[in-house]
Design a protein around this motif. Structure first.
Motif, PDB file in Angstrom:
ATOM      1  N   ARG A   1      -5.176  19.077 -22.164  1.00 21.00           N
ATOM      2  CA  ARG A   1      -4.122  18.929 -21.371  1.00 21.00           C
ATOM      3  C   ARG A   1      -4.756  18.279 -19.740  1.00 21.00           C
ATOM      4  N   LEU A   2      -4.341  16.953 -19.496  1.00 20.98           N
ATOM      5  CA  LEU A   2      -4.612  16.522 -18.095  1.00 20.98           C
ATOM      6  C   LEU A   2      -3.658  16.757 -17.297  1.00 20.98           C
ATOM      7  N   VAL A   3      -3.670  17.450 -16.529  1.00 19.61           N
ATOM      8  CA  VAL A   3      -2.920  17.975 -15.561  1.00 19.61           C
ATOM      9  C   VAL A   3      -2.849  17.099 -14.012  1.00 19.61           C
ATOM     10  N   TYR A   4      -1.927  16.587 -13.692  1.00 18.11           N
ATOM     11  CA  TYR A   4      -2.155  15.969 -12.388  1.00 18.11           C
ATOM     12  C   TYR A   4      -1.172  16.862 -11.487  1.00 18.11           C
TER      13      TYR A   4
ATOM     14  N   LEU B   1       2.706  17.497 -11.120  1.00 18.04           N
ATOM     15  CA  LEU B   1       3.486  16.415 -11.025  1.00 18.04           C
ATOM     16  C   LEU B   1       3.640  15.760 -12.505  1.00 18.04           C
ATOM     17  N   VAL B   2       2.477  15.454 -13.226  1.00 20.10           N
ATOM     18  CA  VAL B   2       2.244  14.861 -14.394  1.00 20.10           C
ATOM     19  C   VAL B   2       1.554  15.470 -15.412  1.00 20.10           C
ATOM     20  N   VAL B   3       1.788  15.424 -16.688  1.00 24.45           N
ATOM     21  CA  VAL B   3       0.883  16.058 -17.664  1.00 24.45           C
ATOM     22  C   VAL B   3       0.827  15.019 -18.884  1.00 24.45           C
ATOM     23  N   GLU B   4      -0.360  15.021 -19.314  1.00 21.68           N
ATOM     24  CA  GLU B   4      -0.860  14.215 -20.385  1.00 21.68           C
ATOM     25  C   GLU B   4      -1.361  15.298 -21.609  1.00 21.68           C
TER      26      GLU B   4
ATOM     27  N   ALA C   1      -0.192  17.973  -7.489  1.00 21.87           N
ATOM     28  CA  ALA C   1      -0.080  17.486  -6.169  1.00 21.87           C
ATOM     29  C   ALA C   1      -1.478  17.776  -5.300  1.00 21.87           C
ATOM     30  N   GLY C   2      -2.156  16.430  -5.203  1.00 18.89           N
ATOM     31  CA  GLY C   2      -3.473  16.627  -4.377  1.00 18.89           C
ATOM     32  C   GLY C   2      -4.449  16.733  -5.410  1.00 18.89           C
ATOM     33  N   GLY C   3      -4.534  16.766  -6.588  1.00 21.75           N
ATOM     34  CA  GLY C   3      -5.567  16.868  -7.515  1.00 21.75           C
ATOM     35  C   GLY C   3      -5.294  16.724  -8.991  1.00 21.75           C
ATOM     36  N   LYS C   4      -6.378  16.933  -9.731  1.00 19.61           N
ATOM     37  CA  LYS C   4      -6.109  16.808 -11.300  1.00 19.61           C
ATOM     38  C   LYS C   4      -7.189  17.719 -12.160  1.00 19.61           C
ATOM     39  N   LEU C   5      -6.524  18.426 -12.881  1.00 19.50           N
ATOM     40  CA  LEU C   5      -7.432  19.198 -13.807  1.00 19.50           C
ATOM     41  C   LEU C   5      -7.292  18.897 -15.221  1.00 19.50           C
ATOM     42  N   ASP C   6      -8.493  18.623 -16.059  1.00 15.18           N
ATOM     43  CA  ASP C   6      -8.709  18.233 -17.342  1.00 15.18           C
ATOM     44  C   ASP C   6      -8.994  19.346 -18.272  1.00 15.18           C
ATOM     45  N   PHE C   7      -8.133  19.708 -18.996  1.00 14.80           N
ATOM     46  CA  PHE C   7      -8.582  20.982 -19.897  1.00 14.80           C
ATOM     47  C   PHE C   7      -8.745  20.492 -21.166  1.00 14.80           C
ATOM     48  N   THR C   8      -9.760  21.188 -21.955  1.00 14.75           N
ATOM     49  CA  THR C   8     -10.088  20.886 -23.164  1.00 14.75           C
ATOM     50  C   THR C   8      -9.979  22.163 -23.808  1.00 14.75           C
ATOM     51  N   LEU C   9      -9.290  22.499 -24.806  1.00 13.46           N
ATOM     52  CA  LEU C   9      -9.062  23.754 -25.808  1.00 13.46           C
ATOM     53  C   LEU C   9      -9.982  23.931 -26.912  1.00 13.46           C
ATOM     54  N   LEU C  10     -10.963  24.844 -27.095  1.00 11.90           N
ATOM     55  CA  LEU C  10     -11.847  24.741 -28.005  1.00 11.90           C
ATOM     56  C   LEU C  10     -11.878  26.239 -28.745  1.00 11.90           C
ATOM     57  N   PRO C  11     -11.975  26.238 -29.892  1.00 14.51           N
ATOM     58  CA  PRO C  11     -12.386  27.645 -30.659  1.00 14.51           C
ATOM     59  C   PRO C  11     -13.435  28.378 -29.970  1.00 14.51           C
TER      60      PRO C  11
END
Length: 271
Positions: free
Chosen positions: A84-87, A70-73, A89-99
């Protein structure tokens, strides 16, 4: 309560994808889900360790396949790592990309759960709870000055009938109030007392009398309501700041003089 998103399926799909990617070396779940205390509406925080972070930033199909987006920050964390904070439908996953090299020997101040470890790095990863340091005198003084500055500007905005400006200044004041609440609780209960982050779980850790006073610290756009909320906020801030200063042996700030100026500004609007 159901959010509509099956986090178990989403994370399983993510792990399956990561296994097929030579550049993705590890996945770690952090946050309340790793602690086993996640609310049904809590996010799922996942760290992705990769040898080619730019490739994962360019090709976003790996997270778009996990649900209806739905929405991405697109942001960076405090250390400059892309997130990448990904909203969905019905939930949200926050991804942090690291070496990938940042995985081995990594330290977490809260519980974590390794979801994938291709290089055996997890054995060197440790949970080392953070012990919050008491503020230095200059940091404490900064908060007091910033809080009162925000309060004075909010009072002027109330008198000028500039409600948007009132809310902006109130936000600054509330940031300092939360900072003081955290300091005050740790000063009384010990440096290891967990005040969480950004006021989360306040019902569990914040004293009931402080919670009760907070009920009066917010308002709508009306000038009278805004004034009452402002006065309640500075009253609570002042009480906690004075008590914290005594605990930590910091110099006494002249709250009374600034409070008098605040009331003078507010009274000027009644003429």
């Amino acid at each position: 309560m159901s959010t509509g998103m099956d986090y178990g399926d989403a994370i399983s799909t993510l792990i399956s994808w990561a296994r097929t990617r030579p550049d993705v070396r590890g996945l770690v779940l952090t946050g309340s889900a790793a602690e086993g205390t996640a609310h049904p509406l809590s996010d799922r925080d996942i760290q992705v360790f990769a040898t080619d972070v730019p490739a994962l930033l360019e090709d976003e199909s790996w997270w778009t396949r996990l649900g209806e987006v739905l929405v991405v920050e697109r942001l960076e964390d405090d250390d400059g790592n892309p997130t990448r904070l990904v909203y969905y439908a019905g939930g949200k996953l926050d991804f942090t990309l690291l070496p990938a090299v940042a995985f081995a020997g990594r330290s977490y101040d809260r519980p974590f759960k390794v979801l994938l470890d291709k290089d055996g790095a997890a054995g060197t990863v440790v949970h080392r709870p953070e012990v919050a340091m008491a503020p230095e005198a200059d940091e404490f003084s900064e908060s007091v000055n910033w809080a009162w500055a925000a309060a004075l500007m909010a009072a002027k905005a109330i008198v000028r009938d500039e409600p948007w400006s009132v809310k902006l200044r109130d936000h600054d004041l509330k940031e300092e109030l939360l900072r003081m609440i955290e300091w005050e609780h740790r000063a009384r209960y010990g440096s290891g007392f967990d005040t969480r982050y950004l006021g989360t779980r306040l019902r569990r850790w914040m004293d009931s009398d402080v919670q009760a006073e907070l009920e009066r610290c917010w308002s709508g756009f009306g000038a009278r309501d805004s004034e009452q909320a402002l006065l309640a906020t500075v009253s609570l801030y002042r009480r906690l700041a004075e008590r914290t200063a005594r605990h930590l042996g910091f110099p006494v700030f002249d709250h009374e003089r600034v409070a008098a100026e605040l009331h003078t500004i507010l009274r000027s609007g009644t003429k």
